[in-house]
Design a protein around this motif. Structure first.
Motif, PDB file in Angstrom:
ATOM      1  N   GLU A 108       0.822  -1.214   0.000  1.00  0.00           N
ATOM      2  CA  GLU A 108       0.000   0.000   0.000  1.00  0.00           C
ATOM      3  C   GLU A 108       0.861   1.271   0.000  1.00  0.00           C
ATOM      4  OE1 GLU A 108      -3.321  -0.018  -0.308  1.00  0.00           O
ATOM      5  OE2 GLU A 108      -3.088  -2.192  -0.517  1.00  0.00           O
ATOM      6  N   ALA A 109       2.173   1.135  -0.120  1.00  0.00           N
ATOM      7  CA  ALA A 109       3.056   2.301  -0.035  1.00  0.00           C
ATOM      8  C   ALA A 109       2.946   3.158  -1.294  1.00  0.00           C
ATOM      9  CB  ALA A 109       4.496   1.858   0.177  1.00  0.00           C
ATOM     10  N   ASP A 110       2.980   4.471  -1.108  1.00  0.00           N
ATOM     11  CA  ASP A 110       2.997   5.405  -2.237  1.00  0.00           C
ATOM     12  C   ASP A 110       4.404   5.622  -2.773  1.00  0.00           C
ATOM     13  OD1 ASP A 110       0.249   6.071  -2.501  1.00  0.00           O
ATOM     14  OD2 ASP A 110       0.388   7.332  -0.717  1.00  0.00           O
ATOM     15  N   ALA A 161       1.665   6.966  -9.245  1.00  0.00           N
ATOM     16  CA  ALA A 161       1.536   8.008 -10.266  1.00  0.00           C
ATOM     17  C   ALA A 161       0.570   9.114  -9.841  1.00  0.00           C
ATOM     18  CB  ALA A 161       1.073   7.395 -11.588  1.00  0.00           C
ATOM     19  N   GLU A 162      -0.345   8.817  -8.924  1.00  0.00           N
ATOM     20  CA  GLU A 162      -1.297   9.821  -8.468  1.00  0.00           C
ATOM     21  C   GLU A 162      -0.608  10.990  -7.773  1.00  0.00           C
ATOM     22  OE1 GLU A 162      -4.597  10.178  -8.932  1.00  0.00           O
ATOM     23  OE2 GLU A 162      -4.443   8.472 -10.301  1.00  0.00           O
ATOM     24  N   LEU A 163       0.547  10.762  -7.189  1.00  0.00           N
ATOM     25  CA  LEU A 163       1.275  11.843  -6.510  1.00  0.00           C
ATOM     26  C   LEU A 163       1.586  12.985  -7.472  1.00  0.00           C
ATOM     27  CD1 LEU A 163       3.867   9.796  -4.382  1.00  0.00           C
ATOM     28  CD2 LEU A 163       1.675  10.753  -3.616  1.00  0.00           C
ATOM     29  N   PHE A 164       1.861  12.651  -8.722  1.00  0.00           N
ATOM     30  CA  PHE A 164       2.277  13.657  -9.694  1.00  0.00           C
ATOM     31  C   PHE A 164       1.084  14.385 -10.324  1.00  0.00           C
ATOM     32  CE2 PHE A 164       5.616  10.572  -9.281  1.00  0.00           C
ATOM     33  CZ  PHE A 164       6.747  11.368  -9.158  1.00  0.00           C
ATOM     34  N   ARG A 165      -0.106  13.990  -9.955  1.00  0.00           N
ATOM     35  CA  ARG A 165      -1.299  14.670 -10.451  1.00  0.00           C
ATOM     36  C   ARG A 165      -1.842  15.684  -9.441  1.00  0.00           C
ATOM     37  NH1 ARG A 165      -2.547   9.003 -11.966  1.00  0.00           N
ATOM     38  NH2 ARG A 165      -1.799   8.748 -14.108  1.00  0.00           N
ATOM     39  N   SER A 166      -1.171  15.811  -8.319  1.00  0.00           N
ATOM     40  CA  SER A 166      -1.624  16.737  -7.284  1.00  0.00           C
ATOM     41  C   SER A 166      -1.386  18.185  -7.710  1.00  0.00           C
ATOM     42  CB  SER A 166      -0.882  16.472  -5.966  1.00  0.00           C
ATOM     43  OG  SER A 166      -1.141  17.511  -5.031  1.00  0.00           O
ATOM     44  N   PRO A 167      -2.372  19.063  -7.529  1.00  0.00           N
ATOM     45  CA  PRO A 167      -2.179  20.484  -7.845  1.00  0.00           C
ATOM     46  C   PRO A 167      -1.236  21.178  -6.867  1.00  0.00           C
ATOM     47  CG  PRO A 167      -4.322  20.138  -6.807  1.00  0.00           C
ATOM     48  CD  PRO A 167      -3.741  18.776  -7.060  1.00  0.00           C
ATOM     49  N   ALA A 191       2.572  11.875   0.079  1.00  0.00           N
ATOM     50  CA  ALA A 191       2.496  10.414   0.238  1.00  0.00           C
ATOM     51  C   ALA A 191       1.834  10.033   1.558  1.00  0.00           C
ATOM     52  CB  ALA A 191       3.887   9.808   0.151  1.00  0.00           C
ATOM     53  N   ARG A 192       1.111   8.931   1.540  1.00  0.00           N
ATOM     54  CA  ARG A 192       0.483   8.418   2.757  1.00  0.00           C
ATOM     55  C   ARG A 192       1.348   7.378   3.453  1.00  0.00           C
ATOM     56  NH1 ARG A 192      -4.650   6.590  -0.523  1.00  0.00           N
ATOM     57  NH2 ARG A 192      -2.859   6.103  -1.857  1.00  0.00           N
TER      58      ARG A 192
END
Length: 310
Positions: A108-110, A161-167, A191-192
């Motif tokens: 589950e690691a980011d 990859a969701e980390l790089f979509r953060s505004p 990251a969580r």
């Protein structure tokens, strides 16, 4: 689960084939290589177009003018289609099982961080390893970063990859050095869960002609200031990390005064970016520990003094 490996390319025709082959030969097969040409002046772009036509796992992004490493990586992430992101420099390579090891450890690691093997030009090898860490606590991650038990290189790591979509992720145009830390400290904020593994997942090939220099130009000095300001700000929400972060930043800024960049220009840049508290002073020097003071003195003797004596 698809993994996109972002490869910034700038005048890399000499090492490009070795680099790309290390991606295509991965034991983990669901991989794409996203190569971003940052307006190369050699034959790199022609090589990339040939690769793209010959292999469906290769995607190419082209810059018409040089944008620098940070924005090149940003554009590679925007073009990526994978569930996870990795970074690879065009003069380095991946061990054949690198992606497999990182994916298997992910859970589950980011962010999953592996070790880096540095291969020096004289044939010697050095293992750059992280200390064990498996946590959801940001303050603990920053403690490891500030004490260098966790390396802030973007390479040798697997990211959601969701980390790089953060505004909230900030990219800085024109950064020429120290961009890894600037981006990684921000990714930690987003990251969580972060985990390290005791496996070598990246081969850093020492290149005497790469973007890293023995001494800094004025533009590189400003890049270091911008990056370290961003890194320090990431730590400020955590009370127990504030003092650590400010001391680290003070050391980095003091070291700029030992470079060939005119001291007055360093002072001007610190004022420009709202970092007046780090302007060289006896109090700031005394705040360094003995090892940091000794590093500064050696740097001053070998870099600053020869310029002043010309």
């Amino acid at each position: 689960m698809k993994v996109s490996i972002i490869i910034p390319v700038y005048n890399a025709e000499r090492t490009l084939e070795r680099c790309v082959n290390s991606v295509l030969r991965q034991t983990y097969r669901d991989v794409e290589a996203v190569l971003v040409d940052d307006a190369s002046a050699d034959g790199s772009r022609d090589m990339l177009r040939i690769y793209e036509k010959s292999n469906p796992r290769i995607r190419i992004v082209e810059h018409e003018r040089n944008r620098g490493l940070m924005l090149t990586r940003r554009d590679g992430c925007r073009a990526a289609t994978g569930d996870c992101i990795m970074f690879l420099d065009a003069d380095d390579e991946l061990p054949l099982d690198a992606v497999q090891r990182l994916i298997e450890a992910r859970g589950e690691a980011d962010i999953v961080c592996g070790n880096i093997l540095k291969k020096r030009s004289n044939g010697r090898e050095e293992l750059i390893a992280n200390q064990p860490l498996d946590t959801m606590l940001h303050t603990q991650i920053y403690d490891h970063l500030l004490t260098e038990r966790l390396k802030h290189s973007l390479c040798g790591k697997l990211y959601n990859a969701e980390l790089f979509r953060s505004p909230d992720l900030k990219y800085y145009d024109g950064l020429t050095i120290s961009e890894d830390g600037c981006l990684f400290y921000q990714l930690v904020q987003l990251a969580r869960h972060l985990r390290t593994i005791d496996a070598t997942v990246y081969h850093y090939i020492e290149n005497q002609q790469s973007a890293t220099h023995a001494t800094y130009t004025l533009k590189e000095a400003e890049s270091i200031i911008i990056s370290n300001k961003a890194m320090t700000e990431c730590c400020m929400p955590y009370i127990e990390r504030q003092r650590q972060a400010l001391r680290r930043c003070n050391f980095k800024m003091m070291c700029l005064y030992a470079e060939r960049v005119p001291a007055a220009e360093v002072t001007r840049l610190l004022k420009k970016h709202g970092m007046d508290r780090f302007i060289a002073s006896w109090a700031n020097f005394r705040a360094l520990d003995f090892a940091q003071q000794w590093f500064f003195v050696k740097r001053y003797i070998y870099v600053r003094l020869p310029k002043q004596c010309r």
